[in-house]
Design a protein around this motif. Structure first.
Motif, PDB file in Angstrom:
ATOM      1  N   ALA A  10       0.810  -1.218   0.000  1.00  0.00           N
ATOM      2  CA  ALA A  10       0.000   0.000   0.000  1.00  0.00           C
ATOM      3  C   ALA A  10       0.843   1.269   0.000  1.00  0.00           C
ATOM      4  O   ALA A  10       0.328   2.360  -0.226  1.00  0.00           O
ATOM      5  CB  ALA A  10      -0.952   0.003   1.190  1.00  0.00           C
ATOM      6  N   SER A  11       2.141   1.132   0.221  1.00  0.00           N
ATOM      7  CA  SER A  11       3.021   2.310   0.251  1.00  0.00           C
ATOM      8  C   SER A  11       3.483   2.727  -1.140  1.00  0.00           C
ATOM      9  O   SER A  11       4.232   3.690  -1.268  1.00  0.00           O
ATOM     10  CB  SER A  11       4.250   2.014   1.123  1.00  0.00           C
ATOM     11  N   VAL A  12       3.044   2.039  -2.189  1.00  0.00           N
ATOM     12  CA  VAL A  12       3.494   2.351  -3.541  1.00  0.00           C
ATOM     13  C   VAL A  12       3.322   3.844  -3.815  1.00  0.00           C
ATOM     14  O   VAL A  12       2.282   4.439  -3.514  1.00  0.00           O
ATOM     15  CB  VAL A  12       2.777   1.481  -4.609  1.00  0.00           C
ATOM     16  N   ASN A  13       4.379   4.455  -4.352  1.00  0.00           N
ATOM     17  CA  ASN A  13       4.378   5.900  -4.590  1.00  0.00           C
ATOM     18  C   ASN A  13       5.049   6.179  -5.925  1.00  0.00           C
ATOM     19  O   ASN A  13       6.236   5.891  -6.097  1.00  0.00           O
ATOM     20  CB  ASN A  13       5.116   6.600  -3.450  1.00  0.00           C
ATOM     21  N   THR A  14       4.287   6.730  -6.863  1.00  0.00           N
ATOM     22  CA  THR A  14       4.822   7.113  -8.188  1.00  0.00           C
ATOM     23  C   THR A  14       4.756   8.614  -8.398  1.00  0.00           C
ATOM     24  O   THR A  14       4.874   9.081  -9.521  1.00  0.00           O
ATOM     25  CB  THR A  14       4.038   6.404  -9.308  1.00  0.00           C
ATOM     26  N   ASP A  15       4.522   9.371  -7.319  1.00  0.00           N
ATOM     27  CA  ASP A  15       4.360  10.827  -7.372  1.00  0.00           C
ATOM     28  C   ASP A  15       3.145  11.248  -8.187  1.00  0.00           C
ATOM     29  O   ASP A  15       3.108  12.338  -8.757  1.00  0.00           O
ATOM     30  CB  ASP A  15       5.635  11.520  -7.899  1.00  0.00           C
ATOM     31  N   ASN A  16       2.142  10.374  -8.269  1.00  0.00           N
ATOM     32  CA  ASN A  16       0.885  10.672  -8.941  1.00  0.00           C
ATOM     33  C   ASN A  16      -0.219  10.005  -8.121  1.00  0.00           C
ATOM     34  O   ASN A  16      -0.410   8.793  -8.208  1.00  0.00           O
ATOM     35  CB  ASN A  16       0.913  10.145 -10.385  1.00  0.00           C
ATOM     36  N   ASN A  17      -0.920  10.801  -7.305  1.00  0.00           N
ATOM     37  CA  ASN A  17      -1.911  10.248  -6.373  1.00  0.00           C
ATOM     38  C   ASN A  17      -2.998   9.433  -7.064  1.00  0.00           C
ATOM     39  O   ASN A  17      -3.415   8.399  -6.551  1.00  0.00           O
ATOM     40  CB  ASN A  17      -2.546  11.365  -5.540  1.00  0.00           C
ATOM     41  N   THR A  18      -3.466   9.889  -8.230  1.00  0.00           N
ATOM     42  CA  THR A  18      -4.506   9.160  -8.945  1.00  0.00           C
ATOM     43  C   THR A  18      -3.999   7.785  -9.360  1.00  0.00           C
ATOM     44  O   THR A  18      -4.674   6.771  -9.165  1.00  0.00           O
ATOM     45  CB  THR A  18      -4.980   9.961 -10.179  1.00  0.00           C
ATOM     46  N   ARG A  19      -2.809   7.727  -9.925  1.00  0.00           N
ATOM     47  CA  ARG A  19      -2.220   6.450 -10.342  1.00  0.00           C
ATOM     48  C   ARG A  19      -1.960   5.563  -9.123  1.00  0.00           C
ATOM     49  O   ARG A  19      -2.251   4.371  -9.139  1.00  0.00           O
ATOM     50  CB  ARG A  19      -0.926   6.680 -11.117  1.00  0.00           C
ATOM     51  N   ASP A  20      -1.433   6.145  -8.057  1.00  0.00           N
ATOM     52  CA  ASP A  20      -1.133   5.367  -6.853  1.00  0.00           C
ATOM     53  C   ASP A  20      -2.391   4.723  -6.276  1.00  0.00           C
ATOM     54  O   ASP A  20      -2.374   3.558  -5.873  1.00  0.00           O
ATOM     55  CB  ASP A  20      -0.444   6.227  -5.802  1.00  0.00           C
ATOM     56  N   LYS A  21      -3.500   5.452  -6.252  1.00  0.00           N
ATOM     57  CA  LYS A  21      -4.770   4.885  -5.763  1.00  0.00           C
ATOM     58  C   LYS A  21      -5.212   3.735  -6.657  1.00  0.00           C
ATOM     59  O   LYS A  21      -5.718   2.726  -6.162  1.00  0.00           O
ATOM     60  CB  LYS A  21      -5.843   5.969  -5.700  1.00  0.00           C
ATOM     61  N   HIS A  22      -5.012   3.874  -7.963  1.00  0.00           N
ATOM     62  CA  HIS A  22      -5.389   2.799  -8.894  1.00  0.00           C
ATOM     63  C   HIS A  22      -4.511   1.556  -8.671  1.00  0.00           C
ATOM     64  O   HIS A  22      -4.999   0.430  -8.749  1.00  0.00           O
ATOM     65  CB  HIS A  22      -5.277   3.284 -10.343  1.00  0.00           C
ATOM     66  N   LEU A  23      -3.234   1.754  -8.380  1.00  0.00           N
ATOM     67  CA  LEU A  23      -2.325   0.631  -8.156  1.00  0.00           C
ATOM     68  C   LEU A  23      -2.685  -0.190  -6.910  1.00  0.00           C
ATOM     69  O   LEU A  23      -2.294  -1.353  -6.799  1.00  0.00           O
ATOM     70  CB  LEU A  23      -0.875   1.124  -8.042  1.00  0.00           C
ATOM     71  N   LEU A  24      -3.458   0.388  -6.005  1.00  0.00           N
ATOM     72  CA  LEU A  24      -3.877  -0.330  -4.798  1.00  0.00           C
ATOM     73  C   LEU A  24      -5.017  -1.301  -5.071  1.00  0.00           C
ATOM     74  O   LEU A  24      -5.252  -2.217  -4.290  1.00  0.00           O
ATOM     75  CB  LEU A  24      -4.320   0.666  -3.717  1.00  0.00           C
ATOM     76  N   LYS A  25      -5.685  -1.126  -6.178  1.00  0.00           N
ATOM     77  CA  LYS A  25      -6.892  -1.911  -6.493  1.00  0.00           C
ATOM     78  C   LYS A  25      -6.566  -3.328  -6.947  1.00  0.00           C
ATOM     79  O   LYS A  25      -5.420  -3.675  -7.216  1.00  0.00           O
ATOM     80  CB  LYS A  25      -7.713  -1.177  -7.546  1.00  0.00           C
ATOM     81  N   GLU A  26      -7.627  -4.122  -7.076  1.00  0.00           N
ATOM     82  CA  GLU A  26      -7.529  -5.551  -7.357  1.00  0.00           C
ATOM     83  C   GLU A  26      -6.741  -5.883  -8.624  1.00  0.00           C
ATOM     84  O   GLU A  26      -5.974  -6.847  -8.641  1.00  0.00           O
ATOM     85  CB  GLU A  26      -8.934  -6.145  -7.458  1.00  0.00           C
ATOM     86  N   ASP A  27      -6.886  -5.107  -9.685  1.00  0.00           N
ATOM     87  CA  ASP A  27      -6.191  -5.453 -10.935  1.00  0.00           C
ATOM     88  C   ASP A  27      -4.689  -5.165 -10.881  1.00  0.00           C
ATOM     89  O   ASP A  27      -3.945  -5.619 -11.743  1.00  0.00           O
ATOM     90  CB  ASP A  27      -6.841  -4.783 -12.154  1.00  0.00           C
ATOM     91  N   TYR A  28      -4.236  -4.446  -9.873  1.00  0.00           N
ATOM     92  CA  TYR A  28      -2.804  -4.224  -9.689  1.00  0.00           C
ATOM     93  C   TYR A  28      -2.319  -4.970  -8.441  1.00  0.00           C
ATOM     94  O   TYR A  28      -2.119  -6.164  -8.483  1.00  0.00           O
ATOM     95  CB  TYR A  28      -2.464  -2.727  -9.679  1.00  0.00           C
TER      96      TYR A  28
END
Length: 183
Positions: A76-94
């Motif tokens: 859940a700590s994934v950080n790409t400096d893009n909050n929208t992308r980071d929230k998407h990366l937390l979801k089931e498909d990522y």
């Protein structure tokens, strides 16, 4: 005669025990470490990192037979400096962090080559999928601990991350710079 043989046996057993237990225990220091990744997305390189590094490292550069790495990062700590992308990366498909909160690595062997570099082989678990990986690393003594550095490439699809995205590259580079202090 029997007494001398017993003494030799005790000395050999003690020597073997000392060799096997010579590796010391080190704990990763999250604030002084980095777990970074980069991947092509829409043809551009996207980089990010993870935090929450925890685990236990048993290591002696002179004797790798008892070395082991058991470490994890907080997915859940994934950080790409893009909050929208980071929230998407937390979801089931990522990363599906609700179901799989950690990314884990457990070594199965550590070897040292003639040039003084090390090779670790182990099991990487992401999103409930475990695959064996191997990669070279260096170990530098620092401040009552070690700095371990290495990198590897994995295919995200092998771990069920990112689905069938046509704009996201399959392979990504992971770079590790881990400081671990003596326990």
């Amino acid at each position: 005669m029997k007494s001398a043989m017993q003494k030799i046996a005790v000395v050999l057993i003690a020597f073997f025990f000392c060799i096997q237990s010579s590796a010391q225990i080190f704990l990763p220091v999250d604030a002084e470490s980095s777990v970074k990744f980069s991947i092509k997305n829409f043809g551009l390189t996207t980089a990010g990192h993870f935090a929450g590094l925890k685990g236990k490292i048993q290591f002696d550069a002179g004797n790798t037979t008892s070395a082991s790495f058991v470490v994890s990062v907080d997915a859940a700590s994934v950080n790409t400096d893009n909050n929208t992308r980071d929230k998407h990366l937390l979801k089931e498909d990522y990363f599906d962090v609700a179901k799989y909160p950690l990314i884990n690595f457990t070594s199965t062997s550590v070897n040292k080559d003639a040039a003084g570099k090390f090779l670790v082989t182990g099991n990487l678990s992401i999103k409930g999928v475990t695959k064996q990986i191997s990669f070279p690393f260096t170990a530098e003594v620092q401040n009552n601990g070690y700095r371990f550095s290495g990198s590897f490439i994995i295919n995200r699809r092998n771990f069920g991350v990112g689905g069938n995205s046509m704009v996201l590259a399959d392979n990504l580079q992971v770079s590790l710079d881990v400081f671990a202090k003596k326990d």
